[in-house]
Design a protein around this motif. Structure first.
Motif, PDB file in Angstrom:
ATOM      1  N   ALA A 329       0.820  -1.214   0.000  1.00  0.00           N
ATOM      2  CA  ALA A 329       0.000   0.000   0.000  1.00  0.00           C
ATOM      3  C   ALA A 329       0.854   1.265   0.000  1.00  0.00           C
ATOM      4  CB  ALA A 329      -0.923  -0.009   1.221  1.00  0.00           C
ATOM      5  N   GLY A 330       2.168   1.101  -0.022  1.00  0.00           N
ATOM      6  CA  GLY A 330       3.047   2.261  -0.036  1.00  0.00           C
ATOM      7  C   GLY A 330       4.253   2.043   0.868  1.00  0.00           C
ATOM      8  N   VAL A 331       5.121   3.066   0.892  1.00  0.00           N
ATOM      9  CA  VAL A 331       6.376   2.993   1.653  1.00  0.00           C
ATOM     10  C   VAL A 331       6.225   3.837   2.912  1.00  0.00           C
ATOM     11  CG1 VAL A 331       8.837   3.566   1.583  1.00  0.00           C
ATOM     12  CG2 VAL A 331       7.703   2.656  -0.462  1.00  0.00           C
ATOM     13  N   VAL A 332       6.618   3.255   4.045  1.00  0.00           N
ATOM     14  CA  VAL A 332       6.515   3.954   5.327  1.00  0.00           C
ATOM     15  C   VAL A 332       7.916   4.330   5.785  1.00  0.00           C
ATOM     16  CG1 VAL A 332       5.931   3.578   7.737  1.00  0.00           C
ATOM     17  CG2 VAL A 332       4.400   2.752   5.960  1.00  0.00           C
ATOM     18  N   LEU A 336       7.638   4.852  11.972  1.00  0.00           N
ATOM     19  CA  LEU A 336       7.126   3.656  11.287  1.00  0.00           C
ATOM     20  C   LEU A 336       5.801   3.211  11.884  1.00  0.00           C
ATOM     21  CD1 LEU A 336      10.411   1.565  10.851  1.00  0.00           C
ATOM     22  CD2 LEU A 336       9.316   3.110   9.218  1.00  0.00           C
ATOM     23  N   GLY A 337       5.672   3.328  13.216  1.00  0.00           N
ATOM     24  CA  GLY A 337       4.428   2.908  13.881  1.00  0.00           C
ATOM     25  C   GLY A 337       3.240   3.700  13.346  1.00  0.00           C
ATOM     26  N   ALA A 338       3.400   5.016  13.265  1.00  0.00           N
ATOM     27  CA  ALA A 338       2.306   5.876  12.792  1.00  0.00           C
ATOM     28  C   ALA A 338       2.003   5.588  11.324  1.00  0.00           C
ATOM     29  CB  ALA A 338       2.668   7.349  12.981  1.00  0.00           C
ATOM     30  N   GLY A 339       3.046   5.407  10.536  1.00  0.00           N
ATOM     31  CA  GLY A 339       2.862   5.142   9.102  1.00  0.00           C
ATOM     32  C   GLY A 339       2.139   3.820   8.866  1.00  0.00           C
ATOM     33  N   LYS A 341       0.181   2.272  10.988  1.00  0.00           N
ATOM     34  CA  LYS A 341      -1.187   2.390  11.498  1.00  0.00           C
ATOM     35  C   LYS A 341      -2.079   3.033  10.438  1.00  0.00           C
ATOM     36  CE  LYS A 341      -3.520   3.866  15.719  1.00  0.00           C
ATOM     37  NZ  LYS A 341      -4.280   5.087  15.540  1.00  0.00           N
ATOM     38  N   SER A 342      -1.562   4.073   9.817  1.00  0.00           N
ATOM     39  CA  SER A 342      -2.384   4.762   8.825  1.00  0.00           C
ATOM     40  C   SER A 342      -2.636   3.851   7.603  1.00  0.00           C
ATOM     41  CB  SER A 342      -1.719   6.102   8.507  1.00  0.00           C
ATOM     42  OG  SER A 342      -1.707   6.360   7.176  1.00  0.00           O
ATOM     43  N   LEU A 343      -1.639   3.095   7.156  1.00  0.00           N
ATOM     44  CA  LEU A 343      -1.875   2.179   6.026  1.00  0.00           C
ATOM     45  C   LEU A 343      -2.875   1.081   6.413  1.00  0.00           C
ATOM     46  CD1 LEU A 343       1.620   1.584   4.348  1.00  0.00           C
ATOM     47  CD2 LEU A 343      -0.182   3.187   3.703  1.00  0.00           C
ATOM     48  N   LEU A 344      -2.769   0.586   7.637  1.00  0.00           N
ATOM     49  CA  LEU A 344      -3.687  -0.489   8.075  1.00  0.00           C
ATOM     50  C   LEU A 344      -5.119   0.035   8.134  1.00  0.00           C
ATOM     51  CD1 LEU A 344      -1.523  -2.156  10.876  1.00  0.00           C
ATOM     52  CD2 LEU A 344      -2.241  -3.215   8.734  1.00  0.00           C
ATOM     53  N   GLU A 345      -5.273   1.276   8.554  1.00  0.00           N
ATOM     54  CA  GLU A 345      -6.625   1.851   8.664  1.00  0.00           C
ATOM     55  C   GLU A 345      -7.265   2.081   7.298  1.00  0.00           C
ATOM     56  OE1 GLU A 345      -5.943   3.963  12.979  1.00  0.00           O
ATOM     57  OE2 GLU A 345      -5.909   5.208  11.176  1.00  0.00           O
ATOM     58  N   GLN A 346      -6.419   2.283   6.281  1.00  0.00           N
ATOM     59  CA  GLN A 346      -6.963   2.542   4.938  1.00  0.00           C
ATOM     60  C   GLN A 346      -7.324   1.262   4.176  1.00  0.00           C
ATOM     61  OE1 GLN A 346      -3.996   4.893   2.874  1.00  0.00           O
ATOM     62  NE2 GLN A 346      -3.775   6.146   4.696  1.00  0.00           N
ATOM     63  N   ARG A 347      -6.963   0.095   4.757  1.00  0.00           N
ATOM     64  CA  ARG A 347      -7.226  -1.171   4.027  1.00  0.00           C
ATOM     65  C   ARG A 347      -8.715  -1.454   3.929  1.00  0.00           C
ATOM     66  NH1 ARG A 347      -3.916  -6.236   6.116  1.00  0.00           N
ATOM     67  NH2 ARG A 347      -4.848  -5.592   8.063  1.00  0.00           N
ATOM     68  N   PRO A 348      -9.140  -2.085   2.824  1.00  0.00           N
ATOM     69  CA  PRO A 348     -10.560  -2.491   2.761  1.00  0.00           C
ATOM     70  C   PRO A 348     -10.848  -3.509   3.869  1.00  0.00           C
ATOM     71  CG  PRO A 348      -9.309  -3.342   0.875  1.00  0.00           C
ATOM     72  CD  PRO A 348      -8.387  -2.447   1.634  1.00  0.00           C
ATOM     73  N   PRO A 349     -12.095  -3.540   4.409  1.00  0.00           N
ATOM     74  CA  PRO A 349     -12.391  -4.375   5.582  1.00  0.00           C
ATOM     75  C   PRO A 349     -12.057  -5.853   5.385  1.00  0.00           C
ATOM     76  CG  PRO A 349     -14.302  -3.055   4.934  1.00  0.00           C
ATOM     77  CD  PRO A 349     -13.240  -2.780   3.931  1.00  0.00           C
ATOM     78  N   ASP A 350     -12.247  -6.414   4.165  1.00  0.00           N
ATOM     79  CA  ASP A 350     -11.997  -7.846   4.001  1.00  0.00           C
ATOM     80  C   ASP A 350     -10.516  -8.205   3.948  1.00  0.00           C
ATOM     81  OD1 ASP A 350     -11.603  -6.709   1.561  1.00  0.00           O
ATOM     82  OD2 ASP A 350     -12.335  -8.433   0.426  1.00  0.00           O
ATOM     83  N   ALA A 351      -9.633  -7.184   3.923  1.00  0.00           N
ATOM     84  CA  ALA A 351      -8.190  -7.460   3.887  1.00  0.00           C
ATOM     85  C   ALA A 351      -7.643  -7.693   5.294  1.00  0.00           C
ATOM     86  CB  ALA A 351      -7.455  -6.304   3.240  1.00  0.00           C
ATOM     87  N   HIS A 352      -8.431  -7.419   6.345  1.00  0.00           N
ATOM     88  CA  HIS A 352      -7.903  -7.496   7.712  1.00  0.00           C
ATOM     89  C   HIS A 352      -7.711  -8.921   8.172  1.00  0.00           C
ATOM     90  CE1 HIS A 352      -8.269  -3.160   8.799  1.00  0.00           C
ATOM     91  NE2 HIS A 352      -8.910  -3.232   7.662  1.00  0.00           N
TER      92      HIS A 352
END
Ligand code: MRU
Length: 352
Positions: A329-332, A336-339, A341-352
């Protein structure tokens, strides 16, 4: 065209036996979950994403063998099967992530007939393998942007096609740079004691015509000091919420060497490798394997009988030593923790 180490064919799961490479290219066929659990434990298949995919096939085959017709008993038997698959290796979180997907699929389809659940679990496994390769290609494209033309890249262990369902993570970045026409070259650390670098990375890159030179693990500092390495790219088995990263033993040493020589140190991993439930790397369980991997190789004794041995097979690189984490989803970078977290939050729900 890179190898796919795990394939589904006519009701069977085929795996190239990575214990025998590069000497023998032998494929093993599995059609029951216990066989697949054993294949993961004994490292017929290894590498974080690959064992996640293998475990999902194991769960699907376990489901297929169940002769129960009510949901409660199906779910309970599947819990036991997933627990056996989960007990194979402790560090790579992709294994537990994949089994969690299996559990969630079962609970989300509690009203479906059992035959449909069985089919659905097989579709989940096949879909996960296809998705893994897509993820690695996406990650490779992001990583390519960080690799200069003519870069001499050091990698450790095998985070290649063999460690995934195809293309690889660290080697995905290297493949993407090569496919983009960059005149890169690779140093492969041999990666004692199991020699994933010498046996697997060197083999896989040679097969694809990507220039690769093998070195022993203790040569990296010397080459860095002489200006012969431009960056390090490795994979990951588990990334804690703050970015601390567990990967093959020896990775931490390379990160320290990179800091000493002002070289970029990159981790390439799918977001499924992030374990947001662990605040930092000290909480990551580190697998210790048997003494024979250290004291014996190819039937040859390498050390005196009875010598005490330690064999931790992963280590943790603290986030401050990591230049960037390359994901699908991109380069952090930076925090790193904040980066992450933000990529994980942007994932579509079924990717979790
Ligand atoms: O013990 P292994 O061979 O399973 O360890 C593999 C690694 O450490 C890899 O670097 C990691 O799993 C990333 S694979 C894309």
């Amino acid at each position: 065209m890179s190898i796919k180490p795990i394939l589904y064919q006519n009701g069977h799961c085929l795996m190239i036996d990575q214990r025998l490479l590069p000497g023998k290219e032998e494929w093993r066929s599995y059609d029951d979950y216990r066989g697949i659990a054993e294949a993961i434990r004994t490292m017929v298949i290894r590498g974080a994403p690959a064992i996640g995919v293998a475990a999902t096939f194991g769960a699907a085959f376990g489901a297929r063998s169940l002769e129960v017709d009510d949901f409660g008993r199906f779910r309970d038997r599947m819990e036991a099967i997933c627990a056996e698959l989960a007990a194979t290796r402790p560090t790579a979180v992709n294994l537990f992530w994949a089994l969690e997907k299996v559990r969630r699929f079962i609970l989300d389809h509690r009203d479906a007939p059992i035959p449909r659940l069985k089919e659905g679990l097989l579709e989940l496994a096949i879909g996960m393998a296809e998705e893994d390769e897509r993820i690695n290609r996406a990650l490779g494209r992001f990583g390519n942007a960080l690799i200069p033309d003519r870069a001499r890249i050091l990698t450790h262990c095998n985070a290649g096609a063999l460690a995934t369902a195809g293309y690889g993570t660290a080697l995905g970045v290297i493949r993407a740079a090569f496919e983009a026409g960059k005149k890169i070259s690779v140093f492969a650390d041999e990666t004692r004691p199991w020699l994933q670098g010498a046996r697997l990375t060197a083999w896989e890159l040679q097969q694809d015509g990507i220039p690769v030179t093998l070195i022993c693990d203790n040569m990296a500092g010397h080459l860095m000091a002489r200006g012969e390495i431009d960056c390090v790219v490795v994979g990951a088995d588990r990334i804690a919420a703050n970015g601390d990263t567990a990967n093959k033993i020896g990775t931490y040493t390379l990160a320290v060497l990179c800091r000493a020589h002002a070289l970029p140190f990159y981790i390439a991993a799918p977001l499924s490798t992030v374990d947001a439930s662990l605040s930092d790397g000290a909480l990551i369980p580190i697998e210790e394997r048997g003494r024979e991997e250290v004291v014996r190789h190819g039937g040859v004794e390498l050390a005196p009988a009875g010598i005490p041995v330690r064999n931790p097979v992963f280590d943790v690189t603290p986030a401050p030593l990591i230049t960037a984490i390359i994901t699908e989803a991109g380069v952090v970078r930076g925090d790193l923790g904040a980066g992450l977290k933000s990529l994980l939050e942007q994932r579509p729900p079924d990717a979790h």
